[in-house]
Motif scaffolding. Structure first.
Motif, mmCIF file in Angstrom:
data_model
loop_
_atom_site.group_PDB
_atom_site.id
_atom_site.type_symbol
_atom_site.label_atom_id
_atom_site.label_comp_id
_atom_site.label_asym_id
_atom_site.label_seq_id
_atom_site.Cartn_x
_atom_site.Cartn_y
_atom_site.Cartn_z
ATOM 1 N N TYR A 124 -5.991 -0.385 7.339
ATOM 2 C CA TYR A 124 -5.498 0.461 8.424
ATOM 3 C C TYR A 124 -4.439 1.444 7.937
ATOM 4 C CZ TYR A 124 -2.487 -3.628 8.082
ATOM 5 O OH TYR A 124 -1.717 -4.644 7.590
ATOM 6 N N ASP A 125 -4.410 2.600 8.590
ATOM 7 C CA ASP A 125 -3.343 3.577 8.358
ATOM 8 C C ASP A 125 -2.070 3.088 9.025
ATOM 9 O OD1 ASP A 125 -4.846 5.464 6.911
ATOM 10 O OD2 ASP A 125 -5.627 6.344 8.764
ATOM 11 N N LEU A 126 -0.959 3.321 8.366
ATOM 12 C CA LEU A 126 0.337 3.042 8.958
ATOM 13 C C LEU A 126 0.983 4.359 9.374
ATOM 14 C CD1 LEU A 126 1.692 0.234 6.605
ATOM 15 C CD2 LEU A 126 0.784 -0.005 8.920
ATOM 16 N N VAL A 127 1.360 4.429 10.626
ATOM 17 C CA VAL A 127 1.991 5.611 11.215
ATOM 18 C C VAL A 127 3.354 5.201 11.755
ATOM 19 C CG1 VAL A 127 -0.278 6.523 11.841
ATOM 20 C CG2 VAL A 127 1.021 5.188 13.517
ATOM 21 N N SER A 128 4.043 6.127 12.347
ATOM 22 C CA SER A 128 5.252 5.795 13.105
ATOM 23 C C SER A 128 4.932 5.898 14.591
ATOM 24 C CB SER A 128 6.401 6.732 12.744
ATOM 25 O OG SER A 128 6.845 6.468 11.436
ATOM 26 N N VAL A 129 5.546 5.033 15.376
ATOM 27 C CA VAL A 129 5.341 5.029 16.823
ATOM 28 C C VAL A 129 6.621 5.494 17.498
ATOM 29 C CG1 VAL A 129 4.688 3.640 18.817
ATOM 30 C CG2 VAL A 129 3.750 3.098 16.574
ATOM 31 N N VAL A 158 1.024 5.993 5.111
ATOM 32 C CA VAL A 158 0.431 5.221 4.016
ATOM 33 C C VAL A 158 -0.686 4.368 4.599
ATOM 34 C CG1 VAL A 158 2.494 5.159 2.546
ATOM 35 C CG2 VAL A 158 2.168 3.401 4.304
ATOM 36 N N ARG A 159 -1.426 3.698 3.729
ATOM 37 C CA ARG A 159 -2.508 2.806 4.167
ATOM 38 C C ARG A 159 -2.297 1.424 3.566
ATOM 39 N NH1 ARG A 159 -8.905 3.872 4.853
ATOM 40 N NH2 ARG A 159 -8.012 4.864 6.702
ATOM 41 N N GLU A 160 -2.497 0.398 4.400
ATOM 42 C CA GLU A 160 -2.318 -0.980 3.971
ATOM 43 C C GLU A 160 -3.564 -1.796 4.300
ATOM 44 O OE1 GLU A 160 -1.403 -3.032 1.982
ATOM 45 O OE2 GLU A 160 0.697 -3.531 2.432
ATOM 46 N N LYS A 161 -3.666 -2.988 3.714
ATOM 47 C CA LYS A 161 -4.742 -3.903 4.073
ATOM 48 C C LYS A 161 -4.220 -5.328 4.052
ATOM 49 C CE LYS A 161 -6.816 -4.493 -0.541
ATOM 50 N NZ LYS A 161 -8.052 -4.308 -1.327
ATOM 51 N N ASP A 162 -4.853 -6.177 4.857
ATOM 52 C CA ASP A 162 -4.562 -7.605 4.891
ATOM 53 C C ASP A 162 -5.695 -8.323 4.183
ATOM 54 O OD1 ASP A 162 -2.228 -7.199 6.366
ATOM 55 O OD2 ASP A 162 -3.338 -7.253 8.259
ATOM 56 N N ILE A 163 -5.359 -9.312 3.373
ATOM 57 C CA ILE A 163 -6.354 -9.953 2.533
ATOM 58 C C ILE A 163 -6.389 -11.458 2.755
ATOM 59 C CG2 ILE A 163 -6.372 -8.185 0.745
ATOM 60 C CD1 ILE A 163 -4.306 -9.645 -0.772
ATOM 61 N N TYR A 164 -7.577 -12.018 2.526
ATOM 62 C CA TYR A 164 -7.761 -13.458 2.610
ATOM 63 C C TYR A 164 -7.453 -14.084 1.253
ATOM 64 C CZ TYR A 164 -10.431 -12.421 6.863
ATOM 65 O OH TYR A 164 -10.825 -11.978 8.104
ATOM 66 N N VAL A 182 7.440 14.345 8.084
ATOM 67 C CA VAL A 182 6.470 13.507 7.385
ATOM 68 C C VAL A 182 5.660 14.346 6.407
ATOM 69 C CG1 VAL A 182 4.346 12.154 7.663
ATOM 70 C CG2 VAL A 182 6.309 11.729 9.160
ATOM 71 N N ALA A 183 5.238 15.533 6.844
ATOM 72 C CA ALA A 183 4.464 16.418 5.967
ATOM 73 C C ALA A 183 5.261 16.796 4.728
ATOM 74 C CB ALA A 183 4.039 17.671 6.733
ATOM 75 N N ARG A 184 6.555 17.051 4.919
ATOM 76 C CA ARG A 184 7.404 17.378 3.768
ATOM 77 C C ARG A 184 7.565 16.178 2.842
ATOM 78 N NH1 ARG A 184 12.839 19.934 5.949
ATOM 79 N NH2 ARG A 184 13.256 20.007 3.695
ATOM 80 N N LEU A 185 7.680 14.982 3.432
ATOM 81 C CA LEU A 185 7.794 13.775 2.626
ATOM 82 C C LEU A 185 6.559 13.570 1.751
ATOM 83 C CD1 LEU A 185 9.246 10.985 4.953
ATOM 84 C CD2 LEU A 185 10.333 11.960 2.938
ATOM 85 N N LEU A 186 5.387 13.796 2.339
ATOM 86 C CA LEU A 186 4.142 13.516 1.641
ATOM 87 C C LEU A 186 3.742 14.613 0.667
ATOM 88 C CD1 LEU A 186 2.026 12.055 4.609
ATOM 89 C CD2 LEU A 186 3.364 10.820 2.888
ATOM 90 N N ALA A 187 4.264 15.806 0.867
ATOM 91 C CA ALA A 187 3.825 16.948 0.071
ATOM 92 C C ALA A 187 4.083 16.768 -1.419
ATOM 93 C CB ALA A 187 4.501 18.226 0.573
ATOM 94 N N GLY A 188 5.191 16.147 -1.762
ATOM 95 C CA GLY A 188 5.530 16.001 -3.173
ATOM 96 C C GLY A 188 4.783 14.899 -3.891
ATOM 97 N N GLY A 189 4.139 14.003 -3.129
ATOM 98 C CA GLY A 189 3.376 12.925 -3.732
ATOM 99 C C GLY A 189 4.196 11.716 -4.140
ATOM 100 N N ASP A 190 5.531 11.773 -3.991
ATOM 101 C CA ASP A 190 6.341 10.648 -4.450
ATOM 102 C C ASP A 190 6.215 9.435 -3.530
ATOM 103 O OD1 ASP A 190 7.735 12.155 -2.512
ATOM 104 O OD2 ASP A 190 9.623 11.200 -3.085
ATOM 105 N N VAL A 191 5.946 9.653 -2.229
ATOM 106 C CA VAL A 191 5.765 8.528 -1.319
ATOM 107 C C VAL A 191 4.489 7.768 -1.682
ATOM 108 C CG1 VAL A 191 5.316 7.848 1.076
ATOM 109 C CG2 VAL A 191 7.055 9.577 0.567
ATOM 110 N N GLU A 192 3.419 8.493 -1.957
ATOM 111 C CA GLU A 192 2.175 7.850 -2.383
ATOM 112 C C GLU A 192 2.370 7.083 -3.683
ATOM 113 O OE1 GLU A 192 -2.431 9.083 -3.572
ATOM 114 O OE2 GLU A 192 -1.008 10.606 -2.897
ATOM 115 N N VAL A 195 -2.184 -5.444 -7.136
ATOM 116 C CA VAL A 195 -3.057 -5.699 -5.981
ATOM 117 C C VAL A 195 -3.376 -4.350 -5.349
ATOM 118 C CG1 VAL A 195 -3.348 -6.826 -3.746
ATOM 119 C CG2 VAL A 195 -2.003 -7.933 -5.529
ATOM 120 N N SER A 196 -4.631 -3.987 -5.274
ATOM 121 C CA SER A 196 -4.964 -2.688 -4.704
ATOM 122 C C SER A 196 -4.567 -2.645 -3.249
ATOM 123 C CB SER A 196 -6.463 -2.399 -4.844
ATOM 124 O OG SER A 196 -7.225 -3.391 -4.189
ATOM 125 N N GLY A 197 -3.938 -1.523 -2.811
ATOM 126 C CA GLY A 197 -3.456 -1.430 -1.441
ATOM 127 C C GLY A 197 -4.265 -0.514 -0.573
#
Length: 252
Positions: A209-214, A104-110, A230-240, A250-252
């Motif tokens: 920034y993109d959020l990944v797993s380490v 997923v992608r996140e952002k930090d805001i002022y 991860v590819a299987r998780l994202l394929a269905g679109g439900d994680v997004e 708040v736009s993410g």
């Protein structure tokens, strides 16, 4: 027990080798990635763990709490197998680690108070003003250097233990600027819609920034197998869609 009966008993007992391999998933309080509500863990990490376990039975993903400052050593000394979710921009380049594909992608805001007379001028040069930040977090204005001594020596930064303390301190007038993740602010807006009227969000984020797993090279699950999940998780679109819902307002 006779030898023949003993051998039959051994043959009948399920082999331990067939049990799922435990994967310890690190998480710490951050935005909507991981937080507590009514004393129970919430956020996208517990949801992703449930989905990962539902996809297969070779591995058993288990939540293992850590802290923003301890997570590096906890991963490297084997307390954890991987951490959901992280940015490769943070302190990880100093360690021998592997990164999953983006999730997923996140952002930090002022943020500042709506009562500020000239918020535009305030946000134009944030480093010239006192800021409330989270201890152990990484910020774009500081080139993602999270060392507390560096932040205090080079910026007018006041460090708090979590994003709730940052927002509460901002509302109390402890500093004119606070930095929180978009997900955290969305969660607070959902619980208290009146906050919309009390806050101004900066036009530009501190960082996106993109959020990944380490993972380490010794992690219980190999990187290629984790990426396949991860590819299987994202394929269905439900994680997004889930991530979008967690950022409602708040736009993410």
């Amino acid at each position: 027990m006779a030898l023949g009966a003993f051998l039959l008993w051994v043959w009948a007992v399920p082999a331990k080798a067939g049990d799922p391999v435990t994967v310890k998933v690190g998480a710490y309080e951050y935005g909507v990635v991981y937080y507590f509500e009514d004393g129970s863990p919430r956020g996208i990490v517990p949801m992703l763990i449930d989905r990962l376990n539902g996809l297969q039975d070779t591995y058993r993903f288990e939540l293992a709490e850590t802290s923003s400052r301890r997570r590096y050593q906890a991963l490297m000394n084997g307390e954890l197998d991987l951490i959901l979710l992280e940015s490769a921009k943070w302190d990880w380049p100093a360690f021998d680690v592997l990164y999953s594909d983006p999730i997923v992608r996140e952002k930090d805001i002022y943020l500042t108070l709506a009562s500020q007379r000239d918020a535009k001028s305030l946000f134009a040069d944030v480093s010239a003003h006192p800021m409330l930040c989270v201890l152990g977090f990484h910020y774009g204005f500081a080139d993602f250097n999270a060392d507390p001594d560096y932040l205090r020596e080079n910026f007018n930064v006041e460090l708090r233990y979590n994003e709730s303390e940052v927002l509460n301190g901002l509302l109390a007038g402890e500093a004119p600027i606070g930095i929180v993740s978009a997900g955290f602010l969305a969660r607070r807006f959902a619980s208290d819609p009146r906050l919309h009227e009390r806050l101004i969000i900066g036009d530009k984020p501190d960082a996106t920034y993109d959020l990944v797993s380490v993972l380490t090279r010794e992690s219980a699950i190999p990187l290629d197998e984790f990426n396949a999940l991860v590819a299987r998780l994202l394929a269905g679109g439900d994680v997004e869609e889930l991530w979008r819902q967690l950022h409602a307002g708040v736009s993410g």
